[in-house]
Design an enzyme around this catalytic site. Structure first.
Site, PDB file in Angstrom:
ATOM      1  N   ASP A 234     -36.725   1.757 -12.195  1.00 18.36           N
ATOM      2  CA  ASP A 234     -37.184   1.625 -13.580  1.00 18.36           C
ATOM      3  C   ASP A 234     -36.072   1.897 -14.594  1.00 18.36           C
ATOM      4  O   ASP A 234     -36.335   2.386 -15.694  1.00 18.36           O
ATOM      5  CB  ASP A 234     -38.388   2.552 -13.864  1.00 18.36           C
TER       6      ASP A 234
ATOM      7  N   LYS B  71     -33.239  -2.706 -14.838  1.00 15.13           N
ATOM      8  CA  LYS B  71     -32.372  -3.677 -14.145  1.00 15.13           C
ATOM      9  C   LYS B  71     -32.730  -5.110 -14.522  1.00 15.13           C
ATOM     10  O   LYS B  71     -31.861  -5.957 -14.644  1.00 15.13           O
ATOM     11  CB  LYS B  71     -32.505  -3.524 -12.617  1.00 15.13           C
TER      12      LYS B  71
ATOM     13  N   GLY C   5     -41.078  -4.027 -10.126  1.00 16.91           N
ATOM     14  CA  GLY C   5     -41.665  -4.630 -11.316  1.00 16.91           C
ATOM     15  C   GLY C   5     -40.591  -4.713 -12.374  1.00 16.91           C
ATOM     16  O   GLY C   5     -40.183  -3.703 -12.922  1.00 16.91           O
ATOM     17  N   HIS C   6     -40.065  -5.905 -12.595  1.00 19.81           N
ATOM     18  CA  HIS C   6     -39.007  -6.077 -13.590  1.00 19.81           C
ATOM     19  C   HIS C   6     -39.591  -6.704 -14.849  1.00 19.81           C
ATOM     20  O   HIS C   6     -40.142  -7.795 -14.802  1.00 19.81           O
ATOM     21  CB  HIS C   6     -37.890  -6.968 -13.030  1.00 19.81           C
TER      22      HIS C   6
ATOM     23  N   GLN D 257     -35.758  -1.077  -7.134  1.00 23.52           N
ATOM     24  CA  GLN D 257     -35.814   0.391  -7.080  1.00 23.52           C
ATOM     25  C   GLN D 257     -34.438   0.984  -7.455  1.00 23.52           C
ATOM     26  O   GLN D 257     -33.687   0.322  -8.139  1.00 23.52           O
ATOM     27  CB  GLN D 257     -36.285   0.895  -5.707  1.00 23.52           C
TER      28      GLN D 257
HETATM   29  P1  IMP Z   1     -43.098   2.120  -1.802  1.00 27.51           P
HETATM   30  O1  IMP Z   1     -41.804   1.427  -2.061  1.00 27.51           O
HETATM   31  O2  IMP Z   1     -44.290   1.414  -2.387  1.00 27.51           O
HETATM   32  O3  IMP Z   1     -43.270   2.473  -0.362  1.00 27.51           O
HETATM   33  O4  IMP Z   1     -43.056   3.538  -2.577  1.00 27.51           O
HETATM   34  C1  IMP Z   1     -42.152   4.578  -2.211  1.00 27.51           C
HETATM   35  C2  IMP Z   1     -41.654   5.334  -3.441  1.00 27.51           C
HETATM   36  O5  IMP Z   1     -40.838   4.469  -4.214  1.00 27.51           O
HETATM   37  C3  IMP Z   1     -42.766   5.802  -4.382  1.00 27.51           C
HETATM   38  O6  IMP Z   1     -42.361   7.022  -4.984  1.00 27.51           O
HETATM   39  C4  IMP Z   1     -42.821   4.719  -5.440  1.00 27.51           C
HETATM   40  O7  IMP Z   1     -43.335   5.197  -6.657  1.00 27.51           O
HETATM   41  C5  IMP Z   1     -41.349   4.383  -5.550  1.00 27.51           C
HETATM   42  N1  IMP Z   1     -41.109   3.015  -6.003  1.00 27.51           N
HETATM   43  C6  IMP Z   1     -41.247   1.865  -5.301  1.00 27.51           C
HETATM   44  N2  IMP Z   1     -40.926   0.804  -6.048  1.00 27.51           N
HETATM   45  C7  IMP Z   1     -40.552   1.288  -7.242  1.00 27.51           C
HETATM   46  C8  IMP Z   1     -40.056   0.670  -8.435  1.00 27.51           C
HETATM   47  O8  IMP Z   1     -39.880  -0.551  -8.538  1.00 27.51           O
HETATM   48  N3  IMP Z   1     -39.783   1.521  -9.465  1.00 27.51           N
HETATM   49  C9  IMP Z   1     -39.914   2.863  -9.372  1.00 27.51           C
HETATM   50  N4  IMP Z   1     -40.368   3.475  -8.281  1.00 27.51           N
HETATM   51  C10 IMP Z   1     -40.671   2.700  -7.220  1.00 27.51           C
END
Ligand code: IMP
Length: 429
Positions: A17, A20, A44-45, A227
């Site tokens: 977040d 990017k 989510g961009h 991420q």
């Molecule tokens: P997962 O990727 O859904 O397995 O989540 C694992 C961890 O990564 C959790 O803490 C999510 O909130 C975090 N996470 C996954 N994708 C994003 C993103 O695009 N932005 C911020 N945090 C993310």
């Protein structure tokens, strides 16, 4: 020999977040190809173009620039249903998609049972990760367990049938153990997903080959991470991480090019820190300030809508990111969010429970909950920066803040973003 174009990786340096999407959108103007190298629909961009806002989950942000080729590399776990929903929504909004999107033949397919298993694992876990519930962990488990289904497999009906049957059986057994139903719903979703197989095969490509050829022909390529560094499976705050390598080296393995093809790595750093999901956030703010920054920065997840926890700028994590990613430049985002604050804190190091001080990011995530950040206080500039387009027009206190970020992160600041609009960016010459 053909002239070689440039290959740049864009990577998040905190907990995701960082903005990017906006930076990729700006840099994509000069690129020919934009490729995603890991993650899936957990990302989510958000990108704003004139009065329109686009939230992209799987298709690279480069799609909003006419004519750019956008690829999803082999490192991605592709949620086919979600992907085509996003694809069709872009078509409906007038984006010309014809021939512009390619999906790696080696990319793993994220299937509906992965989503189901992800949610069940979270519900039952003693140590919850706070995942996005998009099935990411289970899909990468199947990849590492060598039972995943890849895009190329879609051409072989027998293989699809066998792998999907096994995956469905695992999900069924888990449902039975938990005394839950949902099998009919799962079967419906599986049917819908597999019906899209042929359409997906129509977009399939060898991303490594395509990118290498493009670079040799002198084209420019952007490799877009999802991420952030602190969510990297190896280098982040394990186990509170995502299930892929988010960092720059993964851009090579995740697209199928060699590491020597990468010329530069741009680290995206938010002017403060946020985190969504479970796990420590060393510079977390007191509730009142946390709420204020969340409102000022609109800090709510683009995928799940969850409120993000907010913290002061933490240079221990950005320095770690500079090292792990080999940053050649930094893009600082959301500077304007801090415009009204009278005073800012910057964490320069961590004080450990035994009183010692370290400026390195600890490998022991448990220890992160008991450290105390060592702060340096800096005056706020209390002037709007959203209209600034040249470095020399920034308030001097804002420049001092950026200089300190650069010094502590140990990588040069090359861009400063001061708003969501495309043109709200200050290049640093
Ligand atoms: P997962 O990727 O859904 O397995 O989540 C694992 C961890 O990564 C959790 O803490 C999510 O909130 C975090 N996470 C996954 N994708 C994003 C993103 O695009 N932005 C911020 N945090 C993310």
């Amino acid at each position: 020999m053909a002239q070689r174009g440039g290959c740049t990786v864009v990577v998040g340096c905190q907990w995701g977040d960082e903005g990017k999407g906006k930076i990729v959108d700006v840099l994509a103007e000069r690129a020919d190809i934009v490729a995603r190298y890991q993650g899936g629909a957990n990302a989510g961009h958000t990108v704003k173009v004139k009065d329109e806002e686009f939230v992209l989950h799987q298709i690279p942000s480069g799609i909003l620039h006419e004519g750019k080729r956008c690829l999803l590399g082999n490192g991605v776990v592709l949620d086919t249903q979600q992907f085509f929903q996003e694809y069709d929504a872009l078509v409906r909004r007038g984006i010309d998609m014809e021939g512009r999107v390619g999906v790696s033949l080696r990319a793993q397919l994220l299937l509906p049972y992965h989503r189901m298993l992800d949610q069940m694992a979270e519900d039952c876990a003693t140590e919850k990760i706070g995942t996005t519930g998009r099935g990411i962990g289970p899909a990468y488990e199947d990849k590492a367990g060598r039972r995943g289904l890849r895009v190329a497999d879609l051409a072989n009906a027998e293989r699809v049938e066998m792998r999907v049957r096994e995956g469905r059986d695992r999900a069924r057994r888990r449902l039975e153990q938990l005394g839950q139903n949902g099998l009919a719903e799962l079967d419906r979703a599986l049917e819908e997903t597999l019906a899209l197989g042929e359409r997906l095969l129509g977009l399939a490509t060898d991303t490594g080959y395509e990118i290498t050829r493009a670079l040799r022909a002198g084209q420019r390529v952007l490799l877009e991470g999802a991420q952030g560094t602190a969510l990297d499976l190896d280098h982040g705050t394990y186990p509170f991480v995502t299930s892929s390598n988010t960092t720059a080296a993964a851009a090579a393995t995740g697209t199928g090019i060699g590491p020597t093809s990468i010329d530069s790595v741009v680290g995206v750093v938010k002017a403060y820190t946020t985190r969504v999901g479970e796990g420590p956030l060393p510079t977390a703010l007191e509730p009142e300030m946390d709420e204020r920054l969340r409102q000022l920065g609109g800090e709510f997840g683009a995928t799940t809508g969850r409120p993000r926890r907010c913290g002061w700028f933490d240079s221990v994590i950005t320095r770690h990111a500079a090292q792990v990613n080999g940053l050649t430049g930094v893009a600082v985002t959301k500077l304007d969010v801090l415009d009204t604050l009278a005073e800012l804190q910057v964490a320069t190091a961590y004080r450990l429970p035994d009183g010692s001080v370290t400026d390195r990011f600890p490998a022991d995530t448990g220890a992160l909950s008991s450290i105390e950040p060592v702060y340096e206080s800096m005056p706020g500039w209390q002037a709007p920066t959203d209209g600034v387009r040249r470095l020399s027009d920034l308030p001097s206190k804002a420049r001092s803040y950026l200089d300190r970020i650069e010094e502590l992160t140990e990588a040069p600041v090359r861009w400063i973003s001061v708003g969501t609009e495309r043109d709200q960016i200050i290049p640093v010459e």
